[in-house]
Design an enzyme around this catalytic site. Structure first.
Site, PDB file in Angstrom:
ATOM      1  N   TYR A  38     -17.265 -33.409  10.043  1.00  0.00           N
ATOM      2  CA  TYR A  38     -16.942 -32.192   9.690  1.00  0.00           C
ATOM      3  C   TYR A  38     -15.715 -32.157   8.648  1.00  0.00           C
ATOM      4  CZ  TYR A  38     -15.273 -27.467  10.436  1.00  0.00           C
ATOM      5  OH  TYR A  38     -14.923 -26.107  10.272  1.00  0.00           O
ATOM      6  N   SER A  98     -11.393 -25.570   5.453  1.00  0.00           N
ATOM      7  CA  SER A  98     -10.925 -25.716   6.845  1.00  0.00           C
ATOM      8  C   SER A  98      -9.423 -26.523   6.809  1.00  0.00           C
ATOM      9  CB  SER A  98     -11.719 -26.503   7.913  1.00  0.00           C
ATOM     10  OG  SER A  98     -10.941 -26.463   8.960  1.00  0.00           O
TER      11      SER A  98
END
Length: 299
Positions: A201, A188
């Site tokens: 995350y 990401s």
């Protein structure tokens, strides 16, 4: 002036404010407003993956769904993994894969369980009659504003789903993967530019980069390529089920920092990259990360 029918990328997909919305995790794509575009009506294949056998985690919705649809339309048989609560979305994907004349295998289960990850690979290989593409897309994301409020249980679960499952699935798959196979992870933009409310995350996504680059080097001698895709703000169920604060949803992709293209991406906009990395068109590509971020830097 060109006569070609080009589209302004800012306006190519939904670019208005999203309605404020929330679903209990993991959320269902079919209940989102608007429903994400995973290429159901637009993706057209050209035989790039004819005869291939792919396992896609998180294949019921969002980016994984877009990859699964694209793989089937490129000629692959596809097994998808998802959580049991996501069965309604998974059934839609099964219909879309089978509409292409390809085999679809649905395997619900929790990737935070090592024994399930092993069974997932075995069942995929058995029912597909082979395995040569791993598209590891599934992820867990829950926003927490302050580290003092971040539960240890959530930290463990996020790492188990996002990072540990990669080790477990790849270890189980290696005895089956032939020369020429492809492993695709999903990191990401958060792995490069962490949001303060996504500490756990973002840490997992940075770990995935190291895992991918290192594993690509390790498996190169076996003729197995390993690459990753780094999405930016993409409209998926992850966002509306706790991945973003509900009040941030309307301007998702337009917030702080905004994507220069000033909108959220749609899952279908990543499908071609997952196809490219699975196909022999990327035969000289390994240990690389491809950013699909709307212009947000990945360095």
């Amino acid at each position: 002036m060109s006569d070609s029918n080009l589209t302004n990328p800012i306006k190519a997909f939904f670019h208005d404010e999203f309605p404020e919305q929330y679903q209990e995790p993991p959320g269902l794509q079919k209940n989102m407003k608007p429903v994400p575009d995973c290429g159901e009506k637009s993706y057209k294949g050209s035989g790039k993956l004819t005869g291939r056998k792919a396992l896609v985690t998180g294949g019921d919705s969002g980016i994984g769904r877009a990859a699964a649809i694209a793989y089937a339309r490129e000629g692959a048989d596809v097994a998808i993994n998802y959580l049991p609560e996501e069965q309604p979305d998974a059934e839609e994907v099964k219909e879309l894969i089978e509409a292409e004349g390809r085999k679809a295998v649905l395997i619900p289960g929790d990737l935070s369980d090592e024994s399930f990850c092993q069974d997932l690979v075995k069942q995929s290989h058995h029912e597909l009659g082979g395995l040569d593409v791993l598209a590891l897309v599934a992820g867990k994301q829950q926003a927490v504003e302050n580290i003092e409020d971040l539960p240890t249980e959530q930290i463990y679960k996020t790492f188990e789903v996002n990072v540990f499952s990669l080790y477990w699935v790849v270890k189980a798959a290696l005895p089956y993967l032939p020369e020429g196979a492809s492993i695709i992870t999903t990191t990401s933009v958060e792995g490069y530019n962490p949001s303060p409310m996504l500490l756990d995350y973002a840490a997992t996504k940075n770990a995935i980069i190291g895992f991918t680059v290192g594993l690509g080097k390790q498996l190169a001698s076996k003729g197995i390529r390993v690459n990753s895709v780094a999405p930016g703000p993409i409209w998926t169920p992850l966002q509306i089920s706790g991945g973003q604060p509900t009040e941030n949803i309307p301007k998702f992709g337009q917030g702080t920092p905004p994507a220069p293209l000033n909108r959220a991406g749609q899952p279908v906009e990543l499908a071609d990259v997952y196809v490219f990395l699975a196909s022999e068109n990327s035969s000289y590509v390994t240990s690389q990360v491809y950013g699909i971020t709307g212009g947000i830097p990945t360095a």
